[in-house]
Design an enzyme around this catalytic site. Sequence first.
Site, PDB file in Angstrom:
ATOM      1  N   HIS A 142       0.848  -1.199   0.000  1.00 35.42           N
ATOM      2  CA  HIS A 142       0.000   0.000   0.000  1.00 35.42           C
ATOM      3  C   HIS A 142       0.879   1.242   0.000  1.00 35.42           C
ATOM      4  O   HIS A 142       1.786   1.363   0.824  1.00 35.42           O
ATOM      5  CB  HIS A 142      -0.901  -0.016   1.237  1.00 35.42           C
ATOM      6  CG  HIS A 142      -2.079   0.896   1.156  1.00 35.42           C
ATOM      7  ND1 HIS A 142      -3.168   0.787   2.008  1.00 35.42           N
ATOM      8  CD2 HIS A 142      -2.357   1.957   0.354  1.00 35.42           C
ATOM      9  CE1 HIS A 142      -4.058   1.710   1.718  1.00 35.42           C
ATOM     10  NE2 HIS A 142      -3.588   2.447   0.721  1.00 35.42           N
ATOM     11  N   VAL A 194      -2.832   1.662  -4.504  1.00 34.84           N
ATOM     12  CA  VAL A 194      -2.396   3.036  -4.715  1.00 34.84           C
ATOM     13  C   VAL A 194      -3.598   3.922  -4.394  1.00 34.84           C
ATOM     14  O   VAL A 194      -4.578   3.932  -5.125  1.00 34.84           O
ATOM     15  CB  VAL A 194      -1.918   3.262  -6.161  1.00 34.84           C
ATOM     16  CG1 VAL A 194      -1.405   4.688  -6.349  1.00 34.84           C
ATOM     17  CG2 VAL A 194      -0.841   2.247  -6.540  1.00 34.84           C
ATOM     18  N   GLU A 195      -3.525   4.629  -3.272  1.00 34.43           N
ATOM     19  CA  GLU A 195      -4.705   5.334  -2.771  1.00 34.43           C
ATOM     20  C   GLU A 195      -4.491   6.845  -2.721  1.00 34.43           C
ATOM     21  O   GLU A 195      -3.547   7.340  -2.106  1.00 34.43           O
ATOM     22  CB  GLU A 195      -5.074   4.822  -1.376  1.00 34.43           C
ATOM     23  CG  GLU A 195      -6.347   5.440  -0.825  1.00 34.43           C
ATOM     24  CD  GLU A 195      -6.856   4.761   0.430  1.00 34.43           C
ATOM     25  OE1 GLU A 195      -7.795   5.277   1.049  1.00 34.43           O
ATOM     26  OE2 GLU A 195      -6.296   3.702   0.804  1.00 34.43           O
ATOM     27  N   VAL A 196      -5.387   7.547  -3.378  1.00 33.96           N
ATOM     28  CA  VAL A 196      -5.472   9.009  -3.367  1.00 33.96           C
ATOM     29  C   VAL A 196      -4.113   9.658  -3.660  1.00 33.96           C
ATOM     30  O   VAL A 196      -3.579  10.424  -2.868  1.00 33.96           O
ATOM     31  CB  VAL A 196      -6.051   9.532  -2.036  1.00 33.96           C
ATOM     32  CG1 VAL A 196      -6.447  11.006  -2.189  1.00 33.96           C
ATOM     33  CG2 VAL A 196      -7.272   8.739  -1.606  1.00 33.96           C
ATOM     34  N   LEU A 246      -2.093   7.424   0.353  1.00 32.39           N
ATOM     35  CA  LEU A 246      -2.807   7.576   1.618  1.00 32.39           C
ATOM     36  C   LEU A 246      -3.001   6.186   2.220  1.00 32.39           C
ATOM     37  O   LEU A 246      -3.832   5.408   1.759  1.00 32.39           O
ATOM     38  CB  LEU A 246      -4.156   8.254   1.403  1.00 32.39           C
ATOM     39  CG  LEU A 246      -5.088   8.323   2.620  1.00 32.39           C
ATOM     40  CD1 LEU A 246      -4.416   9.004   3.800  1.00 32.39           C
ATOM     41  CD2 LEU A 246      -6.393   9.014   2.264  1.00 32.39           C
TER      42      LEU A 246
END
Length: 263
Positions: free
Chosen positions: A113, A156-158, A116
């Site tokens: 991860h 892959v977040e924000v 964010l």
Amino acid sequence: MSRRTSVYDLASRKGQRKWLQLHVDNAAEAAAAVEAGIEILSCEPDHHLEFIRKAAPMAFLSVGMPHGAVASREEAIRLGFRMLERGADAVYCSHSPRFIEAMAREGIPVTGHVGLVPNRATWTNFRAVGRKPEEAVAVMRAVKALENAGAAAIEVEVVPVELADHITRNTPMITMGMGCGSACDTQYLFSSDVLGTHAGHYPRHAKRYADFMALEAALQERRVEAFRAFAADVASGAYPEAGHQVAMGEADFERFLTLSQAP
């Protein structure tokens, strides 16, 4: 597919198609997702896991390893294998690359991860990560660290669309995009945001396609109405009726009384 989607299936079609992905909370949501054509699911390792696996036998299932659940490589390996035994196809892990590398060396597919990361949000706050060049470089370094550790996939977040696209084009890992436009290999949302199941904060990237809060409120009203009607019937003698109970013939009851008094 006629068989369960695998890491190989996802990796071999990287850049060729967009996969749909949902985080689901229970078996009903998993079954609905599969019926809707969604092939990648994620969930928590709680009591719903086995039921979710049964409801979606062919889906690729990434199961979250609770942050802080392991304190050594050995513990990570042990818990990783346990999650595979329970039905996971990959283990989501927000721990450091050393834990991911330990699992990957044993053949456990791991999802890392970047961007964010809620479990580490004290370092970034809940915001878009990677807008500034220096921060984008840090995100890319984190990607490479996870890649070098052997992660099979990476959430892959924000992060900015441009950065998410760069990451996707420059890593063999399967990129699972949330709040990154359409740049990643999967388009990922939480079922709770899609269904509108909560009264809390909805992130900018979420889109509600239903209002389950309103449906649940209406159902709760019907529950209360039904329970009140039941209570009223009991109070008035309207329930139970003859058809709701079993009667004993008079002769049989007399015989019972006689037998019960025998020495």
